[in-house]
Write a protein that holds these residues in place. Structure first.
Motif, mmCIF file in Angstrom:
data_model
loop_
_atom_site.group_PDB
_atom_site.id
_atom_site.type_symbol
_atom_site.label_atom_id
_atom_site.label_comp_id
_atom_site.label_asym_id
_atom_site.label_seq_id
_atom_site.Cartn_x
_atom_site.Cartn_y
_atom_site.Cartn_z
ATOM 1 N N PRO A 73 0.827 -1.206 0.000
ATOM 2 C CA PRO A 73 0.000 0.000 0.000
ATOM 3 C C PRO A 73 0.861 1.255 0.000
ATOM 4 C CG PRO A 73 0.012 -1.001 2.168
ATOM 5 C CD PRO A 73 0.746 -1.930 1.254
ATOM 6 N N PRO A 74 0.316 2.338 -0.522
ATOM 7 C CA PRO A 74 1.094 3.586 -0.507
ATOM 8 C C PRO A 74 1.226 4.083 0.924
ATOM 9 C CG PRO A 74 -1.141 4.007 -1.271
ATOM 10 C CD PRO A 74 -0.990 2.514 -1.141
ATOM 11 N N PRO A 75 2.235 4.893 1.190
ATOM 12 C CA PRO A 75 2.395 5.411 2.550
ATOM 13 C C PRO A 75 1.237 6.342 2.906
ATOM 14 C CG PRO A 75 3.918 6.493 1.062
ATOM 15 C CD PRO A 75 3.268 5.389 0.291
ATOM 16 N N LEU A 76 0.967 6.437 4.203
ATOM 17 C CA LEU A 76 -0.097 7.318 4.662
ATOM 18 C C LEU A 76 0.270 8.774 4.367
ATOM 19 C CD1 LEU A 76 -0.952 5.738 8.118
ATOM 20 C CD2 LEU A 76 -2.312 5.659 6.033
ATOM 21 N N PRO A 77 -0.696 9.543 3.924
ATOM 22 C CA PRO A 77 -0.375 10.949 3.653
ATOM 23 C C PRO A 77 -0.121 11.695 4.964
ATOM 24 C CG PRO A 77 -2.728 10.559 3.378
ATOM 25 C CD PRO A 77 -2.087 9.225 3.611
ATOM 26 N N ARG A 78 0.829 12.594 4.925
ATOM 27 C CA ARG A 78 1.157 13.380 6.114
ATOM 28 C C ARG A 78 0.556 14.772 5.952
ATOM 29 N NH1 ARG A 78 5.847 11.478 9.389
ATOM 30 N NH2 ARG A 78 6.144 9.364 8.653
ATOM 31 N N PRO A 79 -0.154 15.222 6.974
ATOM 32 C CA PRO A 79 -0.742 16.563 6.857
ATOM 33 C C PRO A 79 0.347 17.631 6.979
ATOM 34 C CG PRO A 79 -1.166 15.670 9.028
ATOM 35 C CD PRO A 79 -0.514 14.583 8.229
ATOM 36 N N PRO A 80 0.050 18.820 6.474
ATOM 37 C CA PRO A 80 1.015 19.913 6.666
ATOM 38 C C PRO A 80 1.214 20.190 8.159
ATOM 39 C CG PRO A 80 -0.760 20.556 5.151
ATOM 40 C CD PRO A 80 -1.094 19.215 5.694
ATOM 41 N N LEU A 81 2.312 20.810 8.498
ATOM 42 C CA LEU A 81 2.690 21.014 9.893
ATOM 43 C C LEU A 81 1.645 21.831 10.656
ATOM 44 C CD1 LEU A 81 4.801 20.552 12.061
ATOM 45 C CD2 LEU A 81 5.899 22.685 11.353
ATOM 46 N N ASP A 82 1.065 22.842 10.012
ATOM 47 C CA ASP A 82 0.081 23.661 10.717
ATOM 48 C C ASP A 82 -1.171 22.857 11.085
ATOM 49 O OD1 ASP A 82 -0.596 23.387 8.058
ATOM 50 O OD2 ASP A 82 -1.405 25.419 7.849
ATOM 51 N N ARG A 83 -1.641 22.033 10.186
ATOM 52 C CA ARG A 83 -2.821 21.214 10.490
ATOM 53 C C ARG A 83 -2.482 20.104 11.488
ATOM 54 N NH1 ARG A 83 -6.336 20.702 4.969
ATOM 55 N NH2 ARG A 83 -6.637 22.934 4.732
ATOM 56 N N LEU A 84 -1.272 19.574 11.408
ATOM 57 C CA LEU A 84 -0.860 18.552 12.363
ATOM 58 C C LEU A 84 -0.853 19.124 13.779
ATOM 59 C CD1 LEU A 84 0.231 15.686 12.856
ATOM 60 C CD2 LEU A 84 2.524 16.641 12.567
ATOM 61 N N LEU A 85 -0.342 20.339 13.951
ATOM 62 C CA LEU A 85 -0.342 20.969 15.271
ATOM 63 C C LEU A 85 -1.760 21.266 15.741
ATOM 64 C CD1 LEU A 85 2.707 23.390 14.914
ATOM 65 C CD2 LEU A 85 2.566 21.271 16.238
ATOM 66 N N ALA A 86 -2.642 21.642 14.804
ATOM 67 C CA ALA A 86 -4.035 21.909 15.178
ATOM 68 C C ALA A 86 -4.715 20.623 15.639
ATOM 69 C CB ALA A 86 -4.779 22.531 14.005
ATOM 70 N N TRP A 87 -4.485 19.520 14.941
ATOM 71 C CA TRP A 87 -5.079 18.237 15.351
ATOM 72 C C TRP A 87 -4.496 17.777 16.684
ATOM 73 C CZ3 TRP A 87 -9.485 16.656 13.883
ATOM 74 C CH2 TRP A 87 -9.947 16.883 12.585
ATOM 75 N N CYS A 88 -3.213 18.024 16.897
ATOM 76 C CA CYS A 88 -2.623 17.683 18.200
ATOM 77 C C CYS A 88 -3.262 18.494 19.316
ATOM 78 C CB CYS A 88 -1.116 17.928 18.174
ATOM 79 S SG CYS A 88 -0.219 16.699 17.223
#
Length: 144
Positions: A73-88
């Motif tokens: 399977p293809p690798p999981l997509p990584r969100p941009p850093l700003d959205r990753l921090l918002a989800w965290c």
């Protein structure tokens, strides 16, 4: 309730009443069977047994070199850093607060305010980044 002038409905009501009386009178009685009337039942074999004269068909055996191997399977997509921090902030802060409550750890008030600001800020940022355009009504979200 049946009328007196309607003969058919009165007969039908009497028949139903007699049927109910028979049901009530016979309630709880069990039929007694003679031992001669009951034939012993032999259990049937549960599994499938193949006879010796049957030859295995071509579909029974698949060579090991022809087995289907799915592609990686293809690798999981990584969100941009700003959205990753918002989800965290949205998911990480409540998880951290829950761990602190369960472990009995008290945090300073300035740290609690910082956690609350991170949660509200992350949620607000994700809402702000949502698209304003309506979705296509036939779009179910599946991407092939």
């Amino acid at each position: 309730m049946a009328r007196e002038d309607d003969q058919e409905s009165a007969d039908l009501a009497r028949e139903r009443e007699l049927e109910w009386q028979q049901i009530v009178e016979n309630f709880g009685e069990r039929a007694v069977l003679d031992p001669e009337d009951v034939a012993p039942v032999e259990p049937e074999p549960v599994g499938f047994e193949r006879e010796d004269d049957d030859e295995p068909s071509a579909g029974d055996q698949v060579p090991l070199d022809e087995e289907f191997v799915p592609p990686t399977p293809p690798p999981l997509p990584r969100p941009p850093l700003d959205r990753l921090l918002a989800w965290c902030g949205v998911f990480g802060v409540p998880a951290l607060v829950l761990v602190c409550i369960v472990a009995g750890i008290s945090v300073p008030s300035w740290f609690g305010l910082l956690l609350a600001a991170a949660f509200v800020g992350g949620f607000g940022y994700l809402v702000m980044k949502m698209s304003d355009e309506p979705r296509d009504p036939w779009d179910d979200g599946a991407v092939l």
